[in-house]
Motif scaffolding. Structure first.
Motif, PDB file in Angstrom:
ATOM      1  N   GLY A   1      -8.028 -11.487   1.074  1.00  0.00           N
ATOM      2  CA  GLY A   1      -7.913 -10.126   1.561  1.00  0.00           C
ATOM      3  C   GLY A   1      -6.590  -9.505   1.181  1.00  0.00           C
ATOM      4  N   HIS A   2      -6.268  -8.450   1.869  1.00  0.00           N
ATOM      5  CA  HIS A   2      -5.116  -7.604   1.540  1.00  0.00           C
ATOM      6  C   HIS A   2      -4.002  -7.902   2.527  1.00  0.00           C
TER       7      HIS A   2
ATOM      8  N   SER B   1       3.818  -9.456  -9.007  1.00  0.00           N
ATOM      9  CA  SER B   1       3.266  -9.445  -7.654  1.00  0.00           C
ATOM     10  C   SER B   1       2.042 -10.352  -7.573  1.00  0.00           C
ATOM     11  N   GLY B   2       1.777 -10.863  -6.382  1.00  0.00           N
ATOM     12  CA  GLY B   2       0.563 -11.630  -6.129  1.00  0.00           C
ATOM     13  C   GLY B   2      -0.604 -10.742  -5.724  1.00  0.00           C
ATOM     14  N   THR B   3      -0.574  -9.490  -6.132  1.00  0.00           N
ATOM     15  CA  THR B   3      -1.618  -8.533  -5.765  1.00  0.00           C
ATOM     16  C   THR B   3      -2.990  -8.953  -6.278  1.00  0.00           C
ATOM     17  N   GLN B   4      -4.032  -8.503  -5.601  1.00  0.00           N
ATOM     18  CA  GLN B   4      -5.393  -8.777  -6.036  1.00  0.00           C
ATOM     19  C   GLN B   4      -5.895  -7.711  -7.013  1.00  0.00           C
ATOM     20  N   ASN B   5      -5.120  -6.658  -7.221  1.00  0.00           N
ATOM     21  CA  ASN B   5      -5.553  -5.634  -8.172  1.00  0.00           C
ATOM     22  C   ASN B   5      -4.321  -4.994  -8.794  1.00  0.00           C
ATOM     23  N   VAL B   6      -3.977  -5.452  -9.987  1.00  0.00           N
ATOM     24  CA  VAL B   6      -2.747  -4.966 -10.629  1.00  0.00           C
ATOM     25  C   VAL B   6      -2.841  -3.483 -10.966  1.00  0.00           C
ATOM     26  N   TYR B   7      -4.018  -3.019 -11.326  1.00  0.00           N
ATOM     27  CA  TYR B   7      -4.150  -1.607 -11.715  1.00  0.00           C
ATOM     28  C   TYR B   7      -3.992  -0.676 -10.515  1.00  0.00           C
ATOM     29  N   ASN B   8      -4.615  -1.026  -9.413  1.00  0.00           N
ATOM     30  CA  ASN B   8      -4.470  -0.176  -8.234  1.00  0.00           C
ATOM     31  C   ASN B   8      -3.033  -0.166  -7.731  1.00  0.00           C
ATOM     32  N   LEU B   9      -2.380  -1.329  -7.776  1.00  0.00           N
ATOM     33  CA  LEU B   9      -0.976  -1.377  -7.351  1.00  0.00           C
ATOM     34  C   LEU B   9      -0.113  -0.566  -8.312  1.00  0.00           C
TER      35      LEU B   9
ATOM     36  N   ASN C   1     -10.526  -1.531   5.218  1.00  0.00           N
ATOM     37  CA  ASN C   1     -10.058  -1.481   3.827  1.00  0.00           C
ATOM     38  C   ASN C   1      -9.024  -0.378   3.676  1.00  0.00           C
ATOM     39  N   SER C   2      -7.777  -0.762   3.538  1.00  0.00           N
ATOM     40  CA  SER C   2      -6.724   0.226   3.251  1.00  0.00           C
ATOM     41  C   SER C   2      -5.874  -0.273   2.095  1.00  0.00           C
ATOM     42  N   ARG C   3      -6.531  -0.880   1.121  1.00  0.00           N
ATOM     43  CA  ARG C   3      -5.830  -1.429  -0.042  1.00  0.00           C
ATOM     44  C   ARG C   3      -5.132  -0.323  -0.829  1.00  0.00           C
TER      45      ARG C   3
ATOM     46  N   ARG D   1      -2.229  -0.848  11.783  1.00  0.00           N
ATOM     47  CA  ARG D   1      -2.792  -0.666  10.439  1.00  0.00           C
ATOM     48  C   ARG D   1      -3.727  -1.829  10.120  1.00  0.00           C
ATOM     49  N   THR D   2      -4.946  -1.542   9.718  1.00  0.00           N
ATOM     50  CA  THR D   2      -5.942  -2.587   9.445  1.00  0.00           C
ATOM     51  C   THR D   2      -6.471  -2.468   8.031  1.00  0.00           C
ATOM     52  N   THR D   3      -6.983  -3.596   7.558  1.00  0.00           N
ATOM     53  CA  THR D   3      -7.460  -3.642   6.173  1.00  0.00           C
ATOM     54  C   THR D   3      -8.387  -4.835   5.989  1.00  0.00           C
ATOM     55  N   ALA D   4      -8.494  -5.312   4.758  1.00  0.00           N
ATOM     56  CA  ALA D   4      -9.444  -6.374   4.432  1.00  0.00           C
ATOM     57  C   ALA D   4      -8.879  -7.743   4.770  1.00  0.00           C
TER      58      ALA D   4
END
Length: 779
Positions: free
Chosen positions: A410-411, A373-381, A477-479, A552-555
């Motif tokens: 952002g997310h 994945s191109g996620t910004q946080n592999v651990y949280n995902l 922020n709803s990451r 739905r909103t986030t970063a």
């Protein structure tokens, strides 16, 4: 694409190694040797002992140096900059350094957020490299039988000063393996001696991208891989009812499966084309939905945000003196309201992910699902997907690997796409690649929040004596996180509830709502707006079934900072106009106590002094902010032309003065500033999500009748990019702060103030479309 690993051959049997990290031993749970021996020859983090401490690791072997970075390359150049920091401390020259990033079994835990990759990751790597260098120096002193003080290192070789005696790092690294804890006191290279840091080293990732040899996540292919598509509900709160036309779908060559779990519906096929046919109602399945509650109307969004019935709390973000008393006593009260609509990340390439979920865990590693994945946080995902697939407490069954996707600040939709792929892969027990369509991306990505602002100022004797900013804030922020499947779109469609709404707006939706100007009596507060139905009027907890009232909103780049600074900088300009003060001088006066803030604004003096006179459709304006009120400083001068007939705003020149402390790579910094300017202009003059009671309707880039007749999401075009000049204020002896977001916060105010100077019209709502400009009266 990340392909390599640290192998037993590299670290144990082959060449020897020097392994450095603050908390590496704790992360591994055992010694380096034991960790590798126990994990098929790979350095693998023990998921039961890794506590998530922020860290950065280095491994030096005779074959080269490898950075293990929690921060990932999102297309911003952090790989190059972090490498510069490491090779500077190691005295390697700009040698090739391998970069392992974002991997839940091989890298530390930390996200790539908030313009912090260099600011937070840089010092960790600097100290790790400094620690490694001291260890190598000690080895060299012993080998060369000379005092360390008499040895100099350059480009990977130690030499005894004034002699021909030397030894290479390669030679020194053929001894036993050494695991070091990073020393916070290891001496570092003085900035005055920098040879690599502070220079415009070319980006290491650009050649592959320019030559189309770089492998993005969308290029990934696994043996036996299938392709997925998702079918979204026809309304944000709609409920699944039925699927028809199954026989037609099953007759499509390559059909594999239709997967339906609660409101989540997807299809799997042998080819992407077949998946698209199966998912399309004209050729494949037809999904029926039961309508749900309507979203708050777009036409009244600003008043909906201000409606007390939609508030679950109040937060006092910042206060100095007694605003209420000072405002009441002021000779003149000035008020204004500002508004920013929902805006998109709108990644140029749609989100994509690959997942491979096995029937059972690997008997050695315990891993059952691997996700790219191109996620910004592999651990949280990892935690969120593990709960989605296997229930709570199963994070160790999931391995998430970062693979670069479309650039994004952002997310955006990449985490949700990963969850979609994982659910489909679990259903068919084979690897699945899933790429969203453009309509999916625009229609369902988490958005930048809409925000409303009420501003008040008290003026006495021609001076500002009271300042108040009230923000009406949706979450920014709803990451994914907290092992909560409901932080993923697929999780909510399966019935999981999202995370609790935030307890405050601090440095999130409220980022840069407080100003750093020296106003004696000021107040910044926020009304917290619930996105969905909660358990009670003041509850932050989602009620089941999940019912959204707002999208739905986030970063999104700079979170609330973009809208908050637009309001602050526009309103300060209104105060300057009301009091007859020069807009640049009023800022200089209010920043007199902060020399660095004062310096970035003063750097615009030359541009300001030569500005257009204004009033004839051409004008100039200013904007300033200190990012997060404590990090990088940015000040912007903007010139605009406003067409008196059409109302179209064209930004013709932008000058940004920027102080982010020590500059690691000047060219990379300019790239970031220019990106901030371009995206900031786009959001100021073009971007607005259009939606109806069911959801987003601006799901394409542009209208192209007769095929696309829906509303569009307009963005800036290349021929609208202005001349951009960057004034870089380098402070080598100060910490390096991030530069990915600070400048964008200055753009809305600077452009709006320029429009006012050009036309006498104060446009208080973004984007400043031609219709909105024409409809705004002259003041």
């Amino acid at each position: 694409m990340t392909t390599s690993s640290v192998t037993r051959r590299m670290v144990l049997k082959g060449t020897g190694s020097l392994v450095v990290g603050f908390a590496l031993a704790e992360a591994l749970g055992v010694s380096v040797a034991d960790a590798i021996a126990a994990n098929r020859g790979e350095l693998r983090i023990d998921p039961t002992t890794h506590a998530g401490a922020d860290d950065a690791w280095l491994i030096l072997t005779a074959k080269g140096t490898t950075i293990f970075s929690a921060r990932v390359e999102l297309g911003t150049g952090v790989q190059t900059a972090l490498t510069q920091i490491v090779v500077e401390e190691l005295r390697l020259g700009m040698a090739k350094v391998e970069f392992i990033q974002g991997d839940t079994v091989r890298t530390p835990a930390a996200g790539t957020v908030g313009s912090k990759s260099i600011q937070q990751g840089g010092p960790l790597l600097r100290q790790a490299a400094a620690t490694a260098y001291q260890a190598l120096l000690a080895k060299a002193a012993a080998y060369l039988k000379a005092p360390a003080s008499s040895i100099t290192a350059t480009k990977g070789k130690f030499t005894v000063n004034g002699t021909a005696k030397s030894v290479t790092y390669e030679k020194l690294l053929t001894g036993p393996d050494v695991l070091l804890t990073t020393s916070a006191t290891a001496p570092v290279v003085s900035p005055s001696s920098y040879k690599i840091v502070g220079t415009s080293v070319p980006r290491v990732d650009i050649p592959g991208k320019a030559l189309a040899t770089f492998t993005y996540v969308s290029d990934l292919s696994l043996p036996g891989m299938l392709h997925g598509r998702v079918v979204r509900p026809n309304g944000r709160n709609a409920q699944f009812s039925a699927i028809t036309q199954m026989a037609r779908a099953e007759a499509i060559p390559g059909f594999v499966a239709v997967v339906q779990q609660d409101n989540f519906v997807g299809v799997v096929a042998e080819t992407e084309y077949a998946a698209s046919l199966i998912a399309a109602p004209a050729t494949g399945i037809v999904v029926q939905w039961t309508a749900g509650a309507a979203l708050a109307p777009m036409a009244t969004l600003e008043s909906e945000l201000k409606d007390p019935a939609n508030h679950y709390g109040t937060f006092n973000d910042d206060a100095h003196g007694d605003f209420a008393a000072a405002y009441a006593a002021a000779e003149q009260q000035l008020t204004a309201s500002y508004f920013t609509p929902y805006q998109m990340h709108a990644a140029m390439g749609a989100s994509c992910a690959v997942a491979d979920v096995k029937e059972a865990p690997d008997p050695v590693t315990g891993i059952q699902a691997t996700v790219w994945s191109g996620t910004q946080n592999v651990y949280n995902l990892r935690g969120a997907i593990a709960t989605l697939l296997f229930g709570a407490g199963n994070a160790s069954k999931v391995h998430v690997r970062y693979e670069e996707a479309s650039g994004c600040y952002g997310h955006d939709g990449v985490d949700d796409a990963a969850a979609d792929a994982a659910l489909l892969s679990q259903a068919v027990k084979k690897p699945v690649r899933l790429q969203w369509t453009r309509q999916n991306e625009h229609g369902w990505e988490p958005l930048g929040e809409a925000a409303a602002h009420d501003m008040e100022a008290g003026i006495t004797g021609g001076s500002l004596v009271a300042w108040h900013h009230r923000l009406y804030a949706l979450t920014a922020n709803s990451r994914p996180g907290n092992n909560n499947a409901g932080t993923l779109l697929a999780g909510t469609l399966k019935g999981s509830l999202p995370a609790d709404l935030p307890a405050n707006s601090n440095n999130s939706s409220g980022r840069n709502a407080p100003v750093t100007y020296e106003f004696a009596d000021s107040l910044t507060d926020a009304k917290l707006v619930r996105s969905f139905s909660t358990l009670g009027a003041t509850s932050r907890v989602a009620a089941a079934p999940l019912t959204y009232k707002f999208l739905r909103t986030t970063a999104l780049r700079s979170l609330g900072g973009f809208s908050n600074s637009f309001a602050n900088e526009s309103f300060l300009d209104e105060v300057a106009h009301a009091t007859g003060q020069d807009p640049l001088q009023i800022r200089l006066n209010a920043l007199a106590g902060d020399p660095r803030a004062h310096a970035v604004v003063a750097a615009l003096q030359s541009a300001w002094d030569s500005r257009p006179a204004g009033g004839n459709g051409v004008g100039a304006g200013l904007g300033f902010q200190q990012y997060e009120e404590e990090n990088a400083y940015a000040a912007t001068y903007a010139e605009v032309e406003v067409d008196p007939v059409t109302g179209k705003v064209r930004v013709t020149r932008v000058v940004v003065a920027h102080d982010c402390g020590l500059i690691i790579n000047p060219d990379g910094l300019r790239n970031q500033i220019e990106g901030n300017v371009i995206q900031g202009i786009s959001r100021t003059t073009h971007e607005e999500v259009v939606y109806n009671a069911n959801g987003v309707t601006s799901v394409v880039w542009q209208i192209a009748p007769p095929f696309n007749v829906t509303t569009q999401y307009e963005v800036i075009r290349f021929n609208e990019v202005p001349t951009i000049e960057c004034i870089l204020i380098d402070r080598p002896n100060e910490p390096a702060w991030g530069a990915g977001e600070p400048a964008i916060g200055t753009i809305g105010g600077a452009v709006g103030n320029a429009v006012f100077a050009a036309t006498g019209k104060r446009v208080r709502q973004l984007p400043m479309t031609p219709e909105r400009v024409l409809g705004t009266p002259v003041e």
